[in-house]
Write a protein that holds these residues in place. Structure first.
Motif, PDB file in Angstrom:
ATOM      1  N   LEU A 257       0.882  -1.152  -0.059  1.00 44.62           N
ATOM      2  CA  LEU A 257       0.125  -0.172   0.038  1.00 44.62           C
ATOM      3  C   LEU A 257       0.939   1.110  -0.070  1.00 44.62           C
ATOM      4  O   LEU A 257       2.095   1.386   0.260  1.00 44.62           O
ATOM      5  N   ASN A 258       0.244   2.419  -0.335  1.00 40.43           N
ATOM      6  CA  ASN A 258       0.989   3.617  -0.383  1.00 40.43           C
ATOM      7  C   ASN A 258       1.191   4.107   1.234  1.00 40.43           C
ATOM      8  O   ASN A 258      -0.023   4.376   1.860  1.00 40.43           O
ATOM      9  N   ILE A 259       2.490   4.027   1.621  1.00 41.47           N
ATOM     10  CA  ILE A 259       2.646   4.360   2.954  1.00 41.47           C
ATOM     11  C   ILE A 259       2.536   5.891   3.273  1.00 41.47           C
ATOM     12  O   ILE A 259       2.449   6.320   4.382  1.00 41.47           O
ATOM     13  N   SER A 260       2.558   6.737   2.455  1.00 35.64           N
ATOM     14  CA  SER A 260       2.769   8.130   2.257  1.00 35.64           C
ATOM     15  C   SER A 260       1.242   8.732   2.444  1.00 35.64           C
ATOM     16  O   SER A 260       0.817   9.833   2.702  1.00 35.64           O
ATOM     17  N   GLU A 261       0.150   7.743   1.898  1.00 38.21           N
ATOM     18  CA  GLU A 261      -1.249   8.244   1.950  1.00 38.21           C
ATOM     19  C   GLU A 261      -1.867   7.803   3.229  1.00 38.21           C
ATOM     20  O   GLU A 261      -1.931   6.493   3.475  1.00 38.21           O
ATOM     21  N   ARG A 263      -4.647   9.668   4.672  1.00 39.39           N
ATOM     22  CA  ARG A 263      -5.962  10.311   4.576  1.00 39.39           C
ATOM     23  C   ARG A 263      -7.178   9.447   4.026  1.00 39.39           C
ATOM     24  O   ARG A 263      -8.223   9.649   4.424  1.00 39.39           O
ATOM     25  N   LEU A 264      -6.867   8.488   3.358  1.00 44.03           N
ATOM     26  CA  LEU A 264      -7.895   7.805   2.347  1.00 44.03           C
ATOM     27  C   LEU A 264      -7.932   6.474   2.920  1.00 44.03           C
ATOM     28  O   LEU A 264      -6.665   5.557   3.299  1.00 44.03           O
ATOM     29  N   PRO A 265      -8.819   5.415   2.988  1.00 43.17           N
ATOM     30  CA  PRO A 265      -8.976   4.128   3.088  1.00 43.17           C
ATOM     31  C   PRO A 265      -8.235   3.398   2.194  1.00 43.17           C
ATOM     32  O   PRO A 265      -8.330   3.799   0.742  1.00 43.17           O
ATOM     33  N   GLN A 266      -7.359   2.115   2.463  1.00 44.62           N
ATOM     34  CA  GLN A 266      -6.913   1.293   1.475  1.00 44.62           C
ATOM     35  C   GLN A 266      -6.905   0.029   1.650  1.00 44.62           C
ATOM     36  O   GLN A 266      -7.328  -0.364   2.913  1.00 44.62           O
ATOM     37  N   ASP A 267      -7.004  -0.786   0.591  1.00 40.33           N
ATOM     38  CA  ASP A 267      -7.080  -2.267   0.702  1.00 40.33           C
ATOM     39  C   ASP A 267      -5.955  -2.983  -0.078  1.00 40.33           C
ATOM     40  O   ASP A 267      -5.560  -2.514  -1.040  1.00 40.33           O
ATOM     41  N   GLY A 268      -5.498  -4.028   0.499  1.00 41.68           N
ATOM     42  CA  GLY A 268      -4.403  -4.761  -0.013  1.00 41.68           C
ATOM     43  C   GLY A 268      -4.430  -6.215   0.456  1.00 41.68           C
ATOM     44  O   GLY A 268      -5.377  -6.434   1.188  1.00 41.68           O
ATOM     45  N   ARG A 269      -3.290  -6.969   0.063  1.00 39.89           N
ATOM     46  CA  ARG A 269      -3.423  -8.233   0.528  1.00 39.89           C
ATOM     47  C   ARG A 269      -1.739  -8.652   0.903  1.00 39.89           C
ATOM     48  O   ARG A 269      -1.009  -8.120   0.284  1.00 39.89           O
ATOM     49  N   SER A 284      -7.048  -3.852   5.391  1.00 39.33           N
ATOM     50  CA  SER A 284      -7.875  -2.885   5.359  1.00 39.33           C
ATOM     51  C   SER A 284      -7.403  -1.637   6.035  1.00 39.33           C
ATOM     52  O   SER A 284      -7.427  -2.075   7.344  1.00 39.33           O
ATOM     53  N   THR A 285      -7.204  -0.475   5.386  1.00 36.06           N
ATOM     54  CA  THR A 285      -7.017   0.613   6.660  1.00 36.06           C
ATOM     55  C   THR A 285      -7.845   1.700   6.520  1.00 36.06           C
ATOM     56  O   THR A 285      -8.396   1.723   5.444  1.00 36.06           O
ATOM     57  N   ILE A 286      -8.183   2.311   7.547  1.00 35.70           N
ATOM     58  CA  ILE A 286      -9.050   3.519   7.762  1.00 35.70           C
ATOM     59  C   ILE A 286      -8.289   4.493   8.469  1.00 35.70           C
ATOM     60  O   ILE A 286      -7.500   4.026   9.578  1.00 35.70           O
ATOM     61  N   PRO A 287      -8.455   5.860   8.050  1.00 38.06           N
ATOM     62  CA  PRO A 287      -7.836   6.934   8.911  1.00 38.06           C
ATOM     63  C   PRO A 287      -8.896   7.103  10.303  1.00 38.06           C
ATOM     64  O   PRO A 287      -9.907   7.130  10.054  1.00 38.06           O
ATOM     65  N   THR A 288      -7.946   7.332  11.336  1.00 38.68           N
ATOM     66  CA  THR A 288      -8.751   7.752  12.527  1.00 38.68           C
ATOM     67  C   THR A 288      -8.174   8.820  13.131  1.00 38.68           C
ATOM     68  O   THR A 288      -7.150   9.385  12.603  1.00 38.68           O
ATOM     69  N   ILE A 289      -8.734   9.392  14.426  1.00 38.95           N
ATOM     70  CA  ILE A 289      -8.256  10.608  14.835  1.00 38.95           C
ATOM     71  C   ILE A 289      -6.672  10.566  15.414  1.00 38.95           C
ATOM     72  O   ILE A 289      -6.235  11.449  15.475  1.00 38.95           O
TER      73      ILE A 289
END
Length: 585
Positions: A257-261, A263-269, A284-289
């Motif tokens: 995944l893009n480690i510099s992003e 702000r946005l959710p990302q999906d990978g395997r 699955s990644t999601i941004p939190t506070i």
């Protein structure tokens, strides 16, 4: 100072003569925590007998109901405790810590020499191991043998998962796997994070977890496993927060995944291999506070496949399903919420009918089990390969049996129903609470009732309940009044309470890590449409009307199936009530 070999003299002399040279070598190559099980298998005995045999041969006592003394815990570094699978359990002959440990004074050499340190281990210590431990404590060492699973669990509870990788207090200790590497590399922070992430995933596999959640919170990074359907907090090292950003970045790098992003959710395997285990991990990644929250879904494609019997189906349930599996066409639906074992059941059905004279094609997302001889397709929505699109192409492949992982929309439902009416046996899943609800769900999607009534041959609703630990569960007298009230809630004949005097209850032991449960078992509601039900479907009757009709014709509900599992001693009423949505039937 290099660590002496862990594999020297792995077998007590009294046992060595009972093993062949090949068995001795295999045992030497087995990690310490797995040697009791390996020895028991070689000798053809159970693990409890194997533990007693090793203890007798080594002249050690077997420690049960293990607990640790917080005074003793800090005497050895975490990485050494992890590597040797040996944990300090108490200081002093009577289990009471000396005054110096309690913070009252500095112990003299004489006090240290007469105050032993008791350790529980998964395998007897050899001289080299004891010499290494003495470099960290001058106290006499008193050894106890214990159930390996409990020793490992105590290490996790007291030091945290992966604490051996992130340990700050063991600068003088070099891990066995890093004994030939430069010291600078062994203590490098990046390498420590890589080892930690690997330890967390490997421990999840050991615990039979299906998901791992990394959840940044205020002042901590929380890690939780989903085990037997329930979320379980994972003990973590005290210094974990310091490595939070590095751990999140490591997981994203593994999933490409893009480690510099951030702000946005990302999906990978991730393709993860450890020992003989191969995992396909969905990330699955999601941004939190606080930071990105990361969830991992663990799919062990090489995991032992389930049969209908292992799923928990009774002989009558197996017979009813097998009868329909022999049909040349029609649709078989399995329903239930996420995590209720639907894909596992479909996989068991495929293995039941798999033969050289059938062409079987599956469309899945994701492919959870590999089935030899079956053509399995992974949907890829990102490039336009949806369930519906894949199903259209599969119909041109001359299939006899088609499995569609999930019916999510009208288009997929329509193609699956029509395929089942044109000479194909179709398996699929739906998210509904009960079996009759699957029929009304298809009609609600826009499928004509006459097509639904003609195509559906079988609907199975299922849930998974935790199975009582066979080692420690015990029968307890029932409270008749309370049992009658519970059976009334479940819709079971209250007269059943008069025929039961005891039911098995959870206790908790070293084998089940104190929970009272080990593994899961299914409960099932099987609906086979008949002529009366067909008429109700054509009239677009409600789910309640369909349920009442099915029960009149002998359908056993999820609640009734759960009660049978309780009576048989497989689970408890609390478990059935936890997973079943009780509604007025």
């Amino acid at each position: 100072m290099p660590l002496p070999p862990l594999l020297s003299s792995p077998v007590p002399a009294a046992l060595a003569e009972r093993l062949t040279p090949e068995q001795h070598q295999t045992l030497a190559e087995t990690p310490r925590g797995g040697r009791i099980a390996r020895l028991a298998a070689d000798l053809g005995i159970d693990e409890t007998a194997g533990l007693a045999l090793v203890a007798e041969a080594a002249g050690l006592t077997v420690a049960s109901n293990l607990e640790t003394d917080p005074f003793a815990r800090g005497l050895l570094p975490a990485r050494l405790v992890h590597d040797y699978q040996a944990i300090p359990i108490r200081v002093g002959a009577d289990g009471s810590a000396d005054s110096a440990l309690a913070g009252e004074s500095t112990p003299t050499a004489e006090e240290l020499a007469r105050t032993p340190l008791h350790l529980a281990t998964a395998w007897p210590a050899d001289e080299a191991m004891q010499d290494w431990l003495r470099t960290f404590t001058p106290r006499p060492l008193v050894w106890h043998l214990a159930v390996p699973e409990r020793v490992h669990q105590l290490i996790i509870e007291n030091f945290g998962v992966g604490s051996g990788s992130l340990d700050d207090g063991d600068e003088g200790y070099l891990a066995p796997e890093a004994a030939t590497a430069p010291v600078e590399e062994a203590v490098d922070e990046d390498a420590a994070v890589v080892r930690f992430v690997t330890d967390v995933i490997a421990q999840a596999v050991t615990d039979n977890a299906t998901d791992i959640h990394f959840e940044p919170q205020e002042g901590q990074l929380r890690i939780r496993y989903r085990v037997d359907g329930l979320l379980v907090p994972v003990p973590v090292p005290e210094n974990l927060l310091r490595f939070q950003d590095a751990i999140i970045s490591r997981l994203k790098i593994m999933a490409r995944l893009n480690i510099s992003e951030r702000r946005l959710p990302q999906d990978g395997r991730i393709n993860f291999k450890a020992g003989g285990t191969t995992l396909d991990i969905r990330v699955s990644t999601i941004p939190t506070i606080y930071a990105e929250s990361i969830s991992l879904r663990l799919l062990n494609q090489k995991k032992e496949a389930y049969t209908m019997e292992r799923l928990g189906m009774s002989p009558e349930e197996q017979a009813a399903i097998t009868h329909v599996l022999d049909f040349p066409h029609g649709i078989v639906l399995v329903t239930g919420p996420t995590g209720s074992g639907k894909s596992t059941s479909l996989n068991a059905f495929l293995r039941k009918i798999n033969s050289t004279d059938l062409r079987i094609v599956t469309i899945e997302d994701p492919i959870e089990y590999e089935v030899p001889g079956v053509n399995q397709m992974q949907v890829r929505p990102e490039i336009g390969l949806s369930f519906a699109g894949a199903l259209r192409h599969v119909l041109r492949q001359d299939p006899d049996v088609i499995m569609v992982g999930e019916i999510r929309d009208r288009e997929t439902a329509d193609i699956a129903i029509r395929a089942s009416l044109t000479g194909h046996l179709v398996f699929s899943t739906l998210h509904t609470n009960d079996a009759p609800g699957a029929i009304t769900r298809l009609i609600d999607m826009g499928i004509e009732p006459f097509l639904v009534a003609s195509a559906i041959e079988l609907v199975i609703a299922q849930r998974l309940v935790r199975r009582l630990c066979p080692e420690c569960s015990r029968p307890e007298p029932v409270q008749k009044l309370k049992l009658r009230d519970t059976l009334a809630i479940l819709g079971v004949d209250q007269a059943e309470a008069d025929t039961v005097t005891t039911l098995r209850a959870p206790v908790g032991c070293d084998r089940c890590r104190g929970t009272g449960y080990r593994g899961r078992i299914g409960i099932f509601e099987i609906l086979r449409p008949n002529d009366e039900l067909h008429e109700l479907v054509l009239k677009r009757e409600s789910t309640r009307a369909l349920t009442q009709c099915a029960r009149r014709h002998g359908m056993r509900t999820l609640e009734q199936s759960g009660w049978e599992k309780v009576r048989a001693g497989h689970t408890t009423l609390d478990e059935v009530l936890r997973v079943v949505t009780v509604t007025e039937k």
